[in-house]
Design a protein around this motif. Structure first.
Motif: not given
Length: 153
Positions: A19-28, A41-45, A96-99, A144-153
């Motif tokens: 699992p991870y949490v990543r910023l996808v984009g910003v729309t202004e 992302r909760i499950k491995q694609p 951090d707020n999102v997490l 798996k909270r400690d893994e949320w910030t690690e996006v890539f293998q």
């Protein structure tokens, strides 16, 4: 591969590690407001996915309860591939707020005794819900909270 219009179509799904949490984009917007879109992302694609009744209930629970922890949630919606959710937040760029919001919301899921709006008046497929399934997903994700910030293998 050619660059696509949809951000996730440009993501190499074989290199991420859920699992991870990543910023996808910003729309202004025209007036300076910004929407920050996150990939939870909760499950491995391409290896696992959430079953629809559990995903559906988790969507209801997160959509309702997240707003108790943040007053600028725009939307929480499931991915069609059933591996995660998109979370859109207005004018708050704090990762951090999102997490924190996600963590508190998942705790709410564990404490729930019913799925909000789980009826034919408020839901388009009220028969497709599983509180137990949603709670299992929330528990797995929190473990798996400690893994949320690690996006890539």
């Amino acid at each position: 591969m050619p660059k696509m219009n949809v951000e996730s179509f440009n993501l190499d799904h074989t290199k991420v590690s859920a699992p991870y949490v990543r910023l996808v984009g910003v729309t202004e917007g025209e007036n300076g407001d910004k929407i920050y879109k996150y990939d939870l992302r909760i499950k491995q694609p391409n290896q696992e996915h959430m079953e629809m009744p559990a995903l559906h209930s988790l969507e209801h629970l997160m959509a309702e309860n997240s707003r108790n922890h943040h007053d600028r949630i725009v939307d929480i919606g499931p991915m069609g591939c059933q591996t995660g959710f998109y979370i859109a937040i207005l004018n708050d760029d704090s990762y951090d707020n999102v997490l924190d919001v996600i963590e508190k919301t998942l705790q709410d899921v564990l404490e729930a005794d019913e799925v909000p709006a789980c009826n034919e008046v408020q839901c388009g497929f009220a028969a497709s819900h599983s509180l137990e399934g949603a709670q299992k997903l929330a528990k797995e994700l929190l473990e798996k909270r400690d893994e949320w910030t690690e996006v890539f293998q």
